[in-house]
Design an enzyme around this catalytic site. Structure first.
Site, PDB file in Angstrom:
ATOM      1  N   GLU A 162     -17.398  30.223  73.062  1.00 35.21           N
ATOM      2  CA  GLU A 162     -16.160  29.708  73.037  1.00 35.21           C
ATOM      3  C   GLU A 162     -15.569  29.152  71.699  1.00 35.21           C
ATOM      4  O   GLU A 162     -16.280  28.304  71.118  1.00 35.21           O
ATOM      5  CB  GLU A 162     -16.030  28.583  74.135  1.00 35.21           C
ATOM      6  N   LYS A 221     -21.307  31.692  65.996  1.00 35.30           N
ATOM      7  CA  LYS A 221     -20.666  30.223  66.648  1.00 35.30           C
ATOM      8  C   LYS A 221     -21.036  29.291  65.981  1.00 35.30           C
ATOM      9  O   LYS A 221     -20.062  28.377  65.424  1.00 35.30           O
ATOM     10  CB  LYS A 221     -20.933  30.153  68.475  1.00 35.30           C
ATOM     11  N   CYS A 277     -18.853  19.243  69.039  1.00 35.36           N
ATOM     12  CA  CYS A 277     -19.470  20.273  68.440  1.00 35.36           C
ATOM     13  C   CYS A 277     -19.727  20.078  66.817  1.00 35.36           C
ATOM     14  O   CYS A 277     -20.918  20.859  66.624  1.00 35.36           O
ATOM     15  CB  CYS A 277     -18.454  21.619  68.513  1.00 35.36           C
TER      16      CYS A 277
END
Ligand code: UDX
Ligand code: UDX
Length: 463
Positions: A162, A221, A277
């Protein structure tokens, strides 16, 4: 294979909004989001969609449209797994706080629990999608658990990271730069990839849907987040040099950002990046690099974190030094606690660390944030375990209005770039403060000349 039933394990910042958008855009697919946390599911099912547990612009409207139609929130994890053809795993993967890799590696215990549960329940072939950010080669571990503990059914593991940013989750999901799907290069793997491509193709054009092997997808990612964070640490490093030399970091950022090779985004100097993150993913990258003996690679990326920690500490030091080297018993107002605007998320927010430093200096912190509750602020501080719960309780005051929060304070520091801060009556705030009144703008959102004209001693980042 035509997908008609999806299940997502984890109703958090990633799982909740992502599934809400899939459900809205694919009315023919039944989407069930499950979570172990009963309260969280109850909140997602609140009759008033303004009370759902995650605040994102536009999200409550989407939930209002799809919930009960083809979007469901439930705690019946096994039932949802059993019924779905595709199972997204969106549980959290925090940095390990124990054992090997403590403080660096991602803790995969929740992922493993999910894999074991899926293996136990599944009676038909399933596609399992990694949505959580994971270390490279996690898919291998998931596959091994599924194949060795399952009921003989076939599993295809896909990586579909994501890229949504909080505060803009809904627009990021509706208009993504790209959708990345990694899977096996076998015919079964390709069929699984295609099935998921077709879900996204309901609203994303196919040229933006990129398919790769699993490892490329997993590593992309981590790489994307590392590059974004690196830009911020790079401009923050220049901000310190600007303060010494008389250059203005905003001007420097603008000048370099006009070079199309560099581009203007993610060049805003700040008190430091936060969020769930960046730090976690870079630590993870560093850990992986070290585990392969790639020490230079590890050191290179670790420097991004070192710079970010330095920036936060530098900001609190500057406040103390400017206030005549003592903030003991002084009231210092924080405008903003969230890690960025338009979210109620506070994970790794710079505000937490700046508050911690200032409380060590015995300052009293008074906070106003439009979306964050005092309980959350206290929980964030208590998590650091720097002092007793009672001491934190005494050090933090929270207000539901900025003017009260600023009244009688010695200094204001802006920690989050909420738009509403710019529109305040700064004259009124100035009049209510101790003089000289200091304004530390950790986000460079105010016009220095204007607030200096009112009388504030203004200190931005990098000027
Ligand atoms: C998390 C990670 O932080 C991110 O790296 C990853 O890409 C996606 O998952 P987020 O959605 O922001 O992101 O996490 P969080 O808001 O904590 O949500 C995770 C949810 O999973 C929680 O609601 C938790 O209760 C739930 N969960 C966790 C389960 O349902 N089962 C578990 O075994 C563990
Ligand atoms: C990030 C990535 O952008 C997203 O693609 C990924 O899926 C998850 O991690 P997020 O953490 O939600 O998203 O927010 P982001 O907008 O990237 O901001 C992260 C932090 O950097 C915030 O604290 C923000 O204030 C700060 N930041 C951002 C800066 O200090 N300067 C900038 O120029 C941009």
């Amino acid at each position: 294979m035509e997908i008609t039933k999806i299940c997502c394990i984890g109703a958090g910042y990633v799982g909740g909004p992502t599934m809400a958008v899939i459900a809205q855009k694919c009315p023919h697919i039944q989407v069930t989001v499950v979570d172990l946390n009963e309260q969280r599911i109850k909140d997602w099912n609140d009759p008033d969609t303004n009370n759902i547990p995650i605040y994102e612009p536009g999200l409550s409207e989407i939930v209002a449209e799809a919930r009960g139609r083809n979007l469901f929130f439930s705690t019946e994890v096994e039932k949802a797994i059993d019924e779905a053809q595709v199972i997204f795993i969106s549980v959290n993967t925090p940095t390990k706080t124990y054992g090997k890799g403590k403080g660096m590696a991602a803790d995969l215990k929740y992922i493993e629990l999910c894999a074991r549960q899926i293996a136990k329940v599944a009676k038909e072939n399933k596609i399992v999608v990694e949505k959580s950010t994971l270390p490279v080669r996690t898919a291998e571990a998931i596959k091994s658990i599924l194949d060795n503990t399952g009921n003989g059914v076939q599993f295809q593991i896909l990586s579909n990271p994501e890229f949504l940013a909080e505060g803009t989750a809904v627009t990021d999901l509706l208009n993504p730069d790209r959708i990345l799907i990694g899977g096996d290069t076998t015919p079964e793997g390709e069929a699984a990839i295609n099935a998921l491509v077709n879900v996204y193709a309901n609203w994303v054009s196919k040229d933006k849907i990129l398919t790769t092997n699993v490892w490329s997808s997993e590593l992309s990612k981590l790489t994307a987040n590392a590059f974004l964070a690196q830009r911020i640490s790079s401009i923050n490093a220049m901000s310190e040099l600007c303060e010494k030399t008389g250059a203005d970091v905003n001007e420097v950022a603008k000048a370099i950002g006009m070079d199309t090779r560099i581009g203007p985004k993610f060049l805003k100097a700040s008190v430091g990046f936060g969020g769930s993150c960046f730090q976690k993913d870079i630590l993870n990258l560093v850990y992986i690099a070290k585990s392969y003996g790639l020490n230079e690679v590890a050191d290179y990326w670790e420097q991004v974190i070192i710079m970010n920690d330095h920036q936060k500490r530098r900001f609190s030091n500057k406040i103390v030094q400017t206030l005549y080297n003592t903030v003991a018993d002084k009231k210092i107002t924080f405008l903003g606690w969230a890690f960025k605007k338009d979210t109620n998320d506070t994970r790794e927010s710079a505000a937490i660390y700046v508050a911690d430093d200032l409380i060590n200096e015995q300052a009293k912190i008074s906070v106003y944030d439009p979306k964050v509750s005092r309980n959350k602020m206290l929980a964030d501080l208590n998590y650091l375990e720097s002092r007793s719960v009672e001491e934190n309780n005494n050090a933090i005051l929270a207000f539901d209005n900025p003017y009260d929060a600023c009244k009688g304070s010695h200094a204001i520091s802006i920690l989050t770039e909420w738009d509403e801060f710019v529109a305040y009556d700064w004259q009124k705030i100035y009049d209510s403060m101790h003089k000289p009144a200091f304004l530390f703008d950790g986000r460079n959102i105010l016009n220095a000349k204007e607030v200096e004209a009112i009388g504030f001693v203004y200190k931005g980042i990098g000027s």
